[in-house]
Design an enzyme around this catalytic site. Structure first.
Site, PDB file in Angstrom:
ATOM      1  N   LYS A  99     -62.964  50.397  27.138  1.00 43.86           N
ATOM      2  CA  LYS A  99     -64.107  50.163  28.022  1.00 43.86           C
ATOM      3  C   LYS A  99     -65.397  50.020  27.217  1.00 43.86           C
ATOM      4  CE  LYS A  99     -62.291  52.609  32.081  1.00 43.86           C
ATOM      5  NZ  LYS A  99     -62.438  53.805  32.946  1.00 43.86           N
ATOM      6  N   ALA A 130     -66.589  56.739  29.803  1.00 41.89           N
ATOM      7  CA  ALA A 130     -65.744  57.917  30.015  1.00 41.89           C
ATOM      8  C   ALA A 130     -64.514  57.509  30.803  1.00 41.89           C
ATOM      9  CB  ALA A 130     -66.518  58.996  30.769  1.00 41.89           C
ATOM     10  N   ASP A 131     -63.414  58.178  30.525  1.00 47.07           N
ATOM     11  CA  ASP A 131     -62.208  57.955  31.318  1.00 47.07           C
ATOM     12  C   ASP A 131     -61.505  59.286  31.535  1.00 47.07           C
ATOM     13  OD1 ASP A 131     -60.570  55.574  32.421  1.00 47.07           O
ATOM     14  OD2 ASP A 131     -59.074  56.928  31.579  1.00 47.07           O
ATOM     15  N   THR A 132     -61.166  59.554  32.792  1.00 50.40           N
ATOM     16  CA  THR A 132     -60.497  60.804  33.150  1.00 50.40           C
ATOM     17  C   THR A 132     -59.053  60.518  33.548  1.00 50.40           C
ATOM     18  OG1 THR A 132     -62.579  61.806  33.892  1.00 50.40           O
ATOM     19  CG2 THR A 132     -60.534  62.803  34.684  1.00 50.40           C
TER      20      THR A 132
END
EC number: 3.6.1.9
Length: 209
Positions: free
Chosen positions: A57, A73-75
Site C-alpha cells: 500500500k 497501516a494494515d490490520t
C-alpha cells in the site's frame, strides 16, 4: 515551519484511523486509500501477510505522492496460521464470529512509512484476544448491527463486540487499527510533530471544520 505538523499523507480511507490520528495530534495533508490486490499468497503466514499489505500500500501511494512522506497501516486477524477475512458481507462476519467463538486469536497491525527520500520504515504490533463462546442469538444480533462489515476478523472492538472479549493481551489501539506508540514514533522520526487542532487552525494550517 507549520508544515512540520501535517507533513505526511495517510494511506487509508478509514475514518477511524483518521480520527485516531487527530486524537494523537497528527493531521495529514490528505487521506488516500490505495487499492491493491489483498489476496493472501498460498501458505503465507498472518504476520508476513500484514507486513506485505502495509508495504505494498505504501509503495503504491508513493508512486503518486513522490515528494511526500506516506504512512499506511494494515490490520490482520488470525487464528493459528489461518488468516481471517476482512469481512465484506454478513456471511463473512458470521464465518469469523463462529470461528472465533470461545477461541484465542491474534491481531496484527503493520505500519509502513516511506520517507520523502524513499527510505522504508516498518513497525508491526501483535495483540492477543480471547472471545467468550457466542450463542447463535448473539451472532445474529451482531450481524444486524453491520459493525463487522469492512473489519478484519469481522468485528469492531469499539462497538458491541467489546462484550465478546474475555481478555486482551497487548495494545488495545492495535485492535482498533492504529497502535499509538508506534505511529507517534514513526512520524516523529521524519520530523512530524503533534499539535492541537486549535493551534493548527490559529496558524492557518488546516481548516478546523
Amino acid at each position: 515551519m507549520c508544515d512540520m505538523y501535517s507533513d505526511f499523507i495517510l494511506g487509508s480511507s478509514s475514518k477511524c484511523r483518521s480520527q485516531l490520528l487527530e486524537v494523537l495530534g497528527f493531521f495529514p495533508k490528505r487521506s488516500i486509500g490505495p487499492e491493491i490486490d489483498e489476496s493472501p499468497k498460498k501458505g503465507e503466514l498472518p504476520l508476513t501477510y500484514a507486513k506485505r499489505m502495509a508495504y505494498e500500500k505504501a509503495l503504491k501511494l508513493k508512486r503518486v505522492c513522490h515528494e511526500e512522506n506516506v504512512i499506511t497501516a494494515d490490520t490482520v486477524a488470525s487464528c493459528g496460521r489461518r488468516i481471517l477475512p476482512k469481512a465484506c458481507c454478513d456471511e463473512d462476519v458470521r464465518y469469523c464470529l463462529e470461528f472465533l467463538s470461545g477461541r484465542r486469536h491474534r491481531l496484527y497491525t503493520s505500519l509502513c512509512l516511506v520517507t520523502k527520500s524513499g527510505e522504508v520504515r516498518q513497525r508491526t504490533v501483535m495483540t492477543v484476544l480471547k472471545f467468550k463462546r457466542l450463542s447463535n442469538e448473539e451472532i445474529e444480533f451482531y450481524l444486524a448491527t453491520k459493525e463487522g462489515i469492512g473489519k478484519a476478523g469481522g468485528y469492531s472492538i469499539q462497538g458491541m463486540a467489546q462484550g465478546f472479549v474475555l481478555f486482551i493481551r497487548g495494545s488495545y489501539f492495535n485492535v482498533v487499527g492504529l497502535p499509538a506508540y508506534e505511529v507517534i514514533s514513526l512520524l516523529r522520526s521524519v520530523g512530524v510533530f503533534q499539535q492541537s487542532r486549535e493551534a493548527l487552525y490559529s496558524q492557518g494550517v488546516k481548516d478546523a471544520k
